[in-house]
Design an enzyme around this catalytic site. Structure first.
Site: not given
Length: 271
Positions: A2-3
């Site tokens: 997840p960014e």
């Protein structure tokens, strides 16, 4: 992993359910995350009201009167707000039980996520103290990137993925922003002119804002708080599209290893 858009999406999903609620207790079924979750954390949060939730880089911050919980989703983590009596799955490691009968549940199959306690000021915590600016903030622009890049020989893609330079620009969004800006990902950062950095900063903001609007990018593990995937994957121009035509010129998208990461680019559009 997840960014920034995925973490921002998670924040926006859970914040209305937690803000103003009281944490009754922390339930830890598995404390062996990236760093062990200390048992002292249970007493630190029990009975504490949630004052606010916010994001710094890829960290979720849950502000309580006595301090702040710092939550990182790692490579495969996701958050759901559920009835506290919902039976946990095999990878549901942490619950924050709330006073309305629900809980915030962390699911993390690979256990690379982490949960930390920070007394105020949270900005002094070692995980946060040396981070660069937020890419969607007014202080982040082409002039800033140009100043930071002088004398740097590292590839520009590596440069913008450095959290000391700017936070939250991970592999997916670095590839996409560089394509929109027409900059080859391997070009040395110190050899890029101000005008091109202005285009790049604008592209980073555009790509991240668009990804947040679409709920992030689901390539494998990420889901939103409501269980839905992120839909920005449908708008990717180069990432994961090796051999497919560039949407700008039709040339086949290429892949190259830069900084131990796969980088996707168009050999015609990006110089």
């Amino acid at each position: 992993m997840p960014e920034l858009p995925e973490v921002e999406t998670s924040l926006r999903g859970i914040a209305p359910h937690l803000r103003g609620r009281r944490i009754l207790r922390l339930v830890a079924r598995e404390r062996r995350l990236r760093w062990p979750v200390p048992e002292s954390l249970d007493a630190a949060v029990a009975g504490q009201p949630v004052l606010d939730l916010r994001r710094r880089a890829k960290y979720l911050l849950i502000d309580l009167p006595a301090g702040t919980l710092i939550l990182h989703l790692g490579m495969s983590g996701s958050l759901r707000v559920l009835p506290a009596a919902t039976p946990p799955g095999p990878h549901d490691h942490i619950d924050l039980a709330l006073d309305d009968g629900r809980c915030l549940r962390l699911r993390d199959p690979r256990r690379f996520g982490s949960l930390h306690w920070a007394p105020p000021p949270v900005e002094a915590h070692p995980l946060l103290a040396h981070l660069g600016p937020e890419p969607l903030s007014p202080g982040f622009d082409g002039a800033y990137l140009h100043r930071q890049s002088r004398g740097r020989r590292a590839a520009v893609k590596t440069f913008i993925m450095d959290s000391h330079v700017v936070v939250g620009v991970g592999n997916i969004y670095a590839s996409e922003a560089l394509h929109r800006a027409g900059i080859h990902p391997a070009r040395p950062a110190g050899r890029i002119a101000l005008l091109r950095f202005e285009r790049l900063a604008a592209s980073i903001k555009t790509v991240l804002a668009a990804a947040i609007a679409e709920g992030g990018t689901s390539l494998r593990d990420f889901v939103q708080e409501n269980g839905n995937p992120g839909y920005f994957a449908r708008a990717l121009r180069v990432y994961g599209r090796t051999g497919e035509p560039c949407p700008g010129c039709g040339a086949p998208v290429r892949t190259r290893r830069i900084g131990q990461r796969s980088s996707f680019y168009c050999p015609r559009c990006q110089r």
